[in-house]
Design an enzyme around this catalytic site. Structure first.
Site, short mmCIF file in Angstrom:
data_model
loop_
_atom_site.label_atom_id
_atom_site.label_comp_id
_atom_site.label_asym_id
_atom_site.label_seq_id
_atom_site.Cartn_x
_atom_site.Cartn_y
_atom_site.Cartn_z
N LYS A 53 112.71 83.90 91.98
CA LYS A 53 113.54 83.06 91.11
C LYS A 53 114.17 83.90 90.01
CE LYS A 53 110.96 78.93 92.28
NZ LYS A 53 109.86 78.00 91.99
N GLN A 97 105.76 77.04 87.19
CA GLN A 97 105.47 77.22 88.60
C GLN A 97 104.21 76.43 88.99
OE1 GLN A 97 107.43 78.90 90.90
NE2 GLN A 97 106.04 78.05 92.41
N ASP A 120 113.79 71.53 87.44
CA ASP A 120 113.10 71.27 88.71
C ASP A 120 113.31 69.81 89.13
OD1 ASP A 120 111.89 73.23 90.20
OD2 ASP A 120 110.07 73.33 88.98
#
Ligand code: NDP
Length: 288
Positions: A53, A97, A120
């Site tokens: 990422k 994460q 997200d």
């Protein structure tokens, strides 16, 4: 019949080129977008995902901040760190994460992230927005799948879509996005009894199960679009999806590979969401 391959690798490159152009424009009139990534603990897969990422951000001109915290970090310290990032005007997106160590509540952490920085798309507010057709950040994996479907130029209206898996991050938002495009949606899960039958009736099949080579050709309608979200290790140690690619490609009309399918698209949509977060901020602060 041999299915056409929908390459997430190629499609993501095209989308990233567009993101890069928009990032450069924004950097001139405002500043480059910035994503803060928080990794708690030493999980190997998470480390790889986070590295990818951060690398993808660099490739598109998006600034990133990587905050690594030890496995034993108390929940309140993580929540404080998120609050600090929430209040930092130079940060547009925050990603924690997952999975998190057992002693930390994932839902608390997700809700701590400012809705405007929840790139997200996991917060209750962003999920609610998706559910009611309001603007908001969309979960990256199903958002990427929608772009892959869009790339086939097939009209989804009235098509029967079967999603195998009902997780909050893939299956459920996937169903809502397909519904938004007027597909008739069926969601299957581990208690579903007639899965193969449902599969044979589906024009679009999205597999998000987490079991290597789970979808076999007798579960697929000839000519169907088959999207493989799964990331598994096969018995040979190699990465593979939830779909038995070799046999299903002989039946399907379109199919996505693993690797090089949904995975790169997920990261790309994270970049897209981060860009959008920064653009919204620029409009709010500068009026353009
Ligand atoms: P979860 O484990 O949260 O969900 C799996 C789903 O599959 C559950 O709803 C479960 O049903 C269902 N399921 C399990 N066994 C069966 C069965 N025999 N028949 C029908 N349904 C079944 O996984 P995720 O949604 O988080 O991820 C799914 C896969 O996608 C994983 O391989 C993951 O690594 C991958 N993934 C890939 C991403 C990418 O970027 N490519 C991003 C996110 C995930 P039930 O609810 O009843 O338990």
């Amino acid at each position: 019949m041999t299915a056409k391959i929908i390459s997430g690798k190629e499609l993501s490159q095209a989308i990233k080129a567009d993101i890069n152009k928009k990032v450069n424009l924004l950097a001139k009139k405002f500043r480059a977008p910035c994503l803060a990534v928080i990794l708690v603990g030493e999980d190997l897969a998470s480390q790889v995902y986070v590295r990818n990422k951060v690398k993808a951000c660099e490739g598109c001109g998006i600034t990133s901040i990587l905050e690594k915290l030890p496995e034993e970090t108390p929940e309140e310290i993580l929540l404080e760190k998120i609050e600090q990032f929430n209040n930092d005007d130079s940060i547009d997106g925050i990603l924690v994460q997952l999975p998190l160590p057992k002693h930390i509540s994932e839902s608390k952490v997700i809700e701590q992230i400012s809705v405007k920085k929840d790139v997200d798309g996991f917060s209750l507010e962003n999920v609610g927005a998706l559910c009611t057709g309001m603007p908001g950040f969309k979960a990256c994996t199903p958002y990427g799948v929608m772009k892959m479907l869009e790339s086939t130029a097939i009209n989804l209206t009235g098509k029967h879509a079967l999603i195998i898996g009902r997780s909050n991050i893939v299956g459920k938002p996937m169903a809502l996005m397909l519904l938004e495009k007027n597909a008739t949606v069926t969601i299957a899960h581990s208690k579903t009894v007639n899965l193969a039958e449902l599969g044979r009736d589906a024009d679009i099949l999205v597999a998000a199960v987490g079991k290597a080579n789970f979808v076999k050709k007798d579960m697929v309608k000839p000519g169907a679009i088959v999207i493989d979200v799964g990331i598994n290790r096969g018995t040979d140690g190699k990465l593979c999806g939830d779909v038995d690619f070799e046999e299903v490609k002989e039946v399907a009309g379109y199919i996505t590979p693993v690797p090089g399918g949904v995975g790169p698209m997920t990261i790309t949509m994270l970049l897209q969401n981060t860009l959008e977060a920064a653009e919204l901020k620029s409009i709010k602060e500068q009026g353009n």
